[in-house]
Scaffold this motif. Structure first.
Motif, PDB file in Angstrom:
ATOM      1  N   GLU A 550       0.858  -1.383  -0.018  1.00 45.71           N
ATOM      2  CA  GLU A 550      -0.003   0.147   0.052  1.00 45.71           C
ATOM      3  C   GLU A 550       0.808   1.326  -0.080  1.00 45.71           C
ATOM      4  O   GLU A 550       0.405   2.346  -0.308  1.00 45.71           O
ATOM      5  CB  GLU A 550      -0.841   0.030   1.217  1.00 45.71           C
ATOM      6  CG  GLU A 550      -2.080  -1.038   1.026  1.00 45.71           C
ATOM      7  CD  GLU A 550      -3.229  -0.748   2.131  1.00 45.71           C
ATOM      8  OE1 GLU A 550      -4.066  -0.311   1.999  1.00 45.71           O
ATOM      9  OE2 GLU A 550      -2.755  -1.220   3.468  1.00 45.71           O
ATOM     10  N   THR A 551       1.919   1.144   0.377  1.00 40.98           N
ATOM     11  CA  THR A 551       2.961   2.345   0.682  1.00 40.98           C
ATOM     12  C   THR A 551       4.455   2.175   0.406  1.00 40.98           C
ATOM     13  O   THR A 551       4.708   0.864   0.195  1.00 40.98           O
ATOM     14  CB  THR A 551       2.734   3.254   2.068  1.00 40.98           C
ATOM     15  OG1 THR A 551       3.677   4.382   1.910  1.00 40.98           O
ATOM     16  CG2 THR A 551       3.310   2.497   3.037  1.00 40.98           C
ATOM     17  N   THR A 552       5.097   2.941   0.366  1.00 40.17           N
ATOM     18  CA  THR A 552       6.495   2.918   0.050  1.00 40.17           C
ATOM     19  C   THR A 552       7.480   2.859   1.387  1.00 40.17           C
ATOM     20  O   THR A 552       6.865   3.335   2.496  1.00 40.17           O
ATOM     21  CB  THR A 552       7.220   3.844  -1.009  1.00 40.17           C
ATOM     22  OG1 THR A 552       6.994   5.259  -0.178  1.00 40.17           O
ATOM     23  CG2 THR A 552       6.426   3.839  -2.132  1.00 40.17           C
ATOM     24  N   ILE A 553       8.569   2.556   1.411  1.00 40.08           N
ATOM     25  CA  ILE A 553       9.559   2.396   2.382  1.00 40.08           C
ATOM     26  C   ILE A 553       9.905   3.900   2.806  1.00 40.08           C
ATOM     27  O   ILE A 553       9.815   4.044   4.118  1.00 40.08           O
ATOM     28  CB  ILE A 553      10.947   1.628   2.103  1.00 40.08           C
ATOM     29  CG1 ILE A 553      10.614   0.092   2.005  1.00 40.08           C
ATOM     30  CG2 ILE A 553      11.929   1.974   3.108  1.00 40.08           C
ATOM     31  CD1 ILE A 553      11.848  -0.751   1.337  1.00 40.08           C
ATOM     32  N   GLU A 554      10.126   4.650   1.924  1.00 36.84           N
ATOM     33  CA  GLU A 554      10.408   6.076   2.155  1.00 36.84           C
ATOM     34  C   GLU A 554       9.176   6.776   2.954  1.00 36.84           C
ATOM     35  O   GLU A 554       9.328   7.561   3.531  1.00 36.84           O
ATOM     36  CB  GLU A 554      10.465   6.678   0.786  1.00 36.84           C
ATOM     37  CG  GLU A 554      11.749   6.599  -0.246  1.00 36.84           C
ATOM     38  CD  GLU A 554      11.804   5.058  -0.832  1.00 36.84           C
ATOM     39  OE1 GLU A 554      12.779   4.549  -1.129  1.00 36.84           O
ATOM     40  OE2 GLU A 554      10.435   4.701  -1.018  1.00 36.84           O
ATOM     41  N   GLU A 555       8.098   6.590   2.461  1.00 38.04           N
ATOM     42  CA  GLU A 555       6.932   7.111   3.296  1.00 38.04           C
ATOM     43  C   GLU A 555       6.807   6.715   4.605  1.00 38.04           C
ATOM     44  O   GLU A 555       6.711   7.473   5.734  1.00 38.04           O
ATOM     45  CB  GLU A 555       5.580   6.737   2.783  1.00 38.04           C
ATOM     46  CG  GLU A 555       5.257   7.324   1.559  1.00 38.04           C
ATOM     47  CD  GLU A 555       5.141   9.113   1.806  1.00 38.04           C
ATOM     48  OE1 GLU A 555       3.920   9.473   2.716  1.00 38.04           O
ATOM     49  OE2 GLU A 555       5.684  10.040   1.564  1.00 38.04           O
ATOM     50  N   VAL A 556       7.306   5.354   5.009  1.00 42.46           N
ATOM     51  CA  VAL A 556       7.269   4.890   6.469  1.00 42.46           C
ATOM     52  C   VAL A 556       8.386   5.527   6.996  1.00 42.46           C
ATOM     53  O   VAL A 556       8.451   5.962   8.287  1.00 42.46           O
ATOM     54  CB  VAL A 556       7.130   3.508   6.569  1.00 42.46           C
ATOM     55  CG1 VAL A 556       7.421   2.941   7.954  1.00 42.46           C
ATOM     56  CG2 VAL A 556       5.838   3.001   5.843  1.00 42.46           C
ATOM     57  N   LEU A 557       9.633   5.599   6.607  1.00 45.42           N
ATOM     58  CA  LEU A 557      10.597   6.300   7.002  1.00 45.42           C
ATOM     59  C   LEU A 557      10.696   7.690   7.463  1.00 45.42           C
ATOM     60  O   LEU A 557      10.835   8.162   8.429  1.00 45.42           O
ATOM     61  CB  LEU A 557      12.097   6.025   6.348  1.00 45.42           C
ATOM     62  CG  LEU A 557      12.498   4.688   5.907  1.00 45.42           C
ATOM     63  CD1 LEU A 557      13.661   4.470   4.918  1.00 45.42           C
ATOM     64  CD2 LEU A 557      13.015   4.173   7.447  1.00 45.42           C
ATOM     65  N   LYS A 558       9.858   8.365   6.579  1.00 45.12           N
ATOM     66  CA  LYS A 558       9.767   9.912   6.724  1.00 45.12           C
ATOM     67  C   LYS A 558       8.719  10.267   7.784  1.00 45.12           C
ATOM     68  O   LYS A 558       8.841  11.106   8.600  1.00 45.12           O
ATOM     69  CB  LYS A 558       9.031  10.058   5.485  1.00 45.12           C
ATOM     70  CG  LYS A 558       8.743  11.731   5.263  1.00 45.12           C
ATOM     71  CD  LYS A 558       7.855  12.236   4.090  1.00 45.12           C
ATOM     72  CE  LYS A 558       7.597  13.538   3.820  1.00 45.12           C
ATOM     73  NZ  LYS A 558       6.870  13.669   2.588  1.00 45.12           N
ATOM     74  N   TYR A 559       7.698   9.320   8.308  1.00 41.15           N
ATOM     75  CA  TYR A 559       6.535   9.647   9.280  1.00 41.15           C
ATOM     76  C   TYR A 559       6.795   8.821  10.605  1.00 41.15           C
ATOM     77  O   TYR A 559       6.174   9.000  11.534  1.00 41.15           O
ATOM     78  CB  TYR A 559       5.268   9.418   8.673  1.00 41.15           C
ATOM     79  CG  TYR A 559       4.849  10.470   7.602  1.00 41.15           C
ATOM     80  CD1 TYR A 559       4.883  11.674   8.048  1.00 41.15           C
ATOM     81  CD2 TYR A 559       4.955  10.117   6.147  1.00 41.15           C
ATOM     82  CE1 TYR A 559       4.428  12.707   7.202  1.00 41.15           C
ATOM     83  CE2 TYR A 559       4.649  11.129   5.246  1.00 41.15           C
ATOM     84  CZ  TYR A 559       4.323  12.529   5.874  1.00 41.15           C
ATOM     85  OH  TYR A 559       3.812  13.361   4.820  1.00 41.15           O
ATOM     86  N   THR A 560       7.745   7.713  10.644  1.00 40.55           N
ATOM     87  CA  THR A 560       7.930   7.163  12.061  1.00 40.55           C
ATOM     88  C   THR A 560       9.375   7.206  12.396  1.00 40.55           C
ATOM     89  O   THR A 560      10.267   7.382  11.663  1.00 40.55           O
ATOM     90  CB  THR A 560       7.481   5.655  11.668  1.00 40.55           C
ATOM     91  OG1 THR A 560       8.273   4.931  10.918  1.00 40.55           O
ATOM     92  CG2 THR A 560       5.977   5.557  11.292  1.00 40.55           C
TER      93      THR A 560
END
Length: 560
Positions: A550-560
């Motif tokens: 559903e999402t990318t690694i970059e998005e999760v690293l950016k917000y967590t």
């Protein structure tokens, strides 16, 4: 078209069983697919069958517009601005009646607006939405093309007064000139068509920028000439009933407008700057915000916990996260679930974002002393069952909220903290006694909004070891799991993302945690204990969405 409302037509037609209706709606919310595509996946109907059911329900004809030829004289009966604003296309004119294909044929207001704008009797026709939008673009041009035309018109021959002191009548004349009205309407229509959450009008020394935020990222529109800053900003202030002569202090207002055939609320905020007023419009588009818990895409265990918690007779439930993380939407969805005839629900908000039928909502106004604390005190004399406090900002509000929960009321509120355990230490830092927190707090939900990969250009790839190392993963640990990204296409404006979804962490306040709260344990200790007891962190929930594609690694690293 509203998926829930449309699906009801299929239930009434006997094509969809009520037992799987909820599954279909969850699939629409989780995948970002249209209801038509999801029904096709379930092998319930194809495209023609889908639109035929809608046509039958409203007593209209279904017309496939592929290779459909429309006479130029019929197209001339509808101005481009009307076609784009109402998302409508004229198909034929017979016996003084204009046949019009509508992107949202279930919206009766669109029909009324068209009759008023065209001065003609209008008859609805049902066609595939993408076909209607393609014809509008082909025959009327896109909003961007129209923006360019209006800018050319404004650039040549039409000049506005100097930026200095102007009297009110001059400002009003500028703001109400036809090209400026059309230009501002097109800017708003374009931003809302692109699903913007905020629209920024920013004057600088030599530039005038217009930017809008889509899925959390800012994009710039083609900048208009600098001399348009004053009339454009004055136009926005006129629309929101603000004092256009006052440019020295911040002002707040609201615009309610039909854009693209649907009602949109715009919350307006002005700020005096060195080079003129900066204006930001927050878009409150009810049709793009899902106010049902089921459509928020939560993990099942969090959804079940919320359903159980919001039915409790008393206690405090906190949703936490930074600005723009969807806290208010989550709380509205909770209130929507418990908004029943046998329950009195009161909210105090700054400001009220969405009007909800059956709920008493009070806007905060600090200028006249109407603070959260003062409203909350008054609430307790209004015989409520459930109370929502938009934000707990100070110890006074926190203490009254806790007293309300201890005296038999269920209280929902939000806090700005980085994670769920941080909410407890924030309350203690405010000056709330730990024993009061442990006695009243039921749970804390931490959340973030991350961008969802575009379904049209989703591509599988293999991440490098350095990227995996940032997630503390090795190639052996991920095994044969797939990773995805969006390669960029027209559907997502070449960003690779379209839409957003929440990631969550839930701190369920159990007895071991209550003991630690009473001991004033720091946030780190609370978090370690909660993880021992089974709490999944935001990062872990983010990993789940990566593995689900559903999402990318970059998005999760950016917000967590």
């Amino acid at each position: 078209m509203n998926a829930k409302q449309t699906l009801h037509l299929f239930i009434e037609a006997g094509l969809v069983d009520e037992g799987i209706a909820e599954d279909i709606l969850q699939e629409v919310a989780a995948t970002g697919k249209s209801l038509c595509d999801v029904l096709a996946d379930y092998q319930i109907t194809d495209e023609a069958g889908y639109y035929t059911v809608i046509a039958d329900a409203i007593g209209a004809d279904y017309v496939n517009l592929k290779d459909f030829a429309v006479p130029p004289e019929v197209i001339r009966l509808m101005p481009a601005s009307v076609a784009q604003m109402q998302r409508a296309f004229p198909l034929g004119f017979d016996d003084h009646v204009l046949q019009v294909a509508l992107c949202d044929p279930l919206n009766q207001q669109t029909m009324e607006d068209l009759r008023f704008a065209l001065g003609l009797d209008v008859q609805a026709v049902v066609s595939p939405i993408y076909q209607i939008e393609d014809l509008i673009k082909k025959h009327y041009g896109s909003d961007i093309a129209n923006l360019d035309l209006v800018l050319q018109e404004l650039g040549g021959g039409i000049h506005f007064g100097p930026e200095g002191e102007m009297d009110v009548s001059e400002l009003e004349n500028e703001a109400n000139s036809a090209p400026i009205i059309r230009y501002v309407d097109l800017v708003l229509a374009q931003a809302i068509q692109d699903r913007a959450s905020d629209i920024h009008f920013e004057p600088f020394e030599t530039d005038f920028k217009i930017r809008y935020r889509v899925d959390g990222a800012l994009y710039e529109m083609a900048p208009p000439p600098r001399h348009l800053a004053n009339p454009v900003i004055s136009r926005v202030k006129v629309m929101s009933n603000l004092n256009i002569a006052e440019r020295r202090i911040p002002q707040d207002g609201r615009i309610q407008k039909i854009i693209g055939g649907r009602p949109v609320d715009l919350r307006v905020s002005t700020l005096p700057t060195q080079f003129g007023e900066s204006v930001v419009l927050r878009v409150l588009d009810r049709s793009t915000v899902k106010l049902e818990l089921e459509s928020l895409g939560m993990p099942t265990y969090i959804y079940n916990y919320l359903i159980h918690t919001i039915e409790k007779p008393n206690g405090i439930f906190i949703v936490t996260g930074p600005t723009g993380s969807g806290k208010t939407t989550t709380l509205y969805a909770c209130l929507n679930k418990i908004n029943t005839i046998d329950s009195k629900v009161l909210t105090c908000e700054d400001p009220v974002e969405y009007d909800m039928e059956g709920i008493i909502q009070v806007p905060i106004n600090d200028n006249i002393g109407l603070t959260f604390a003062r409203v909350l005190r008054a609430f307790l004399r209004q015989d409520p069952d459930r109370i929502m406090v938009g934000e707990t900002r100070d110890v006074e509000t926190a203490q009254i909220a806790i007293q309300a929960s201890l005296t038999g009321h269920l209280v929902f509120t939000t806090l700005h903290t980085n994670d769920a355990p941080g909410a407890v230490t924030r309350l203690i830092d405010m000056g709330v006694e730990p024993f009061l927190i442990s006695a009243s707090l039921e749970g804390v939900l931490g959340q973030r909004l991350i961008r969802r990969i575009c379904t049209q250009c989703k591509t599988t790839y293999e991440p490098s070891e350095s990227v995996l190392a940032q997630l503390n993963l090795t190639a052996q640990e991920i095994g044969d799991k797939n990773f995805h990204f969006g390669s960029g296409c027209d559907f997502c404006n070449n960003t690779g993302y379209r839409g957003r979804k929440g990631i969550y962490e839930l701190l369920n306040i159990t007895d071991p945690l209550r003991e630690l709260i009473n001991q004033r344990a720091p946030s780190v200790v609370l978090k370690q204990k909660a993880i021992e007891l089974g709490m999944l962190s935001l990062r872990e929930d983010g990993m789940r969405t990566i593995y689900d594609g559903e999402t990318t690694i970059e998005e999760v690293l950016k917000y967590t």
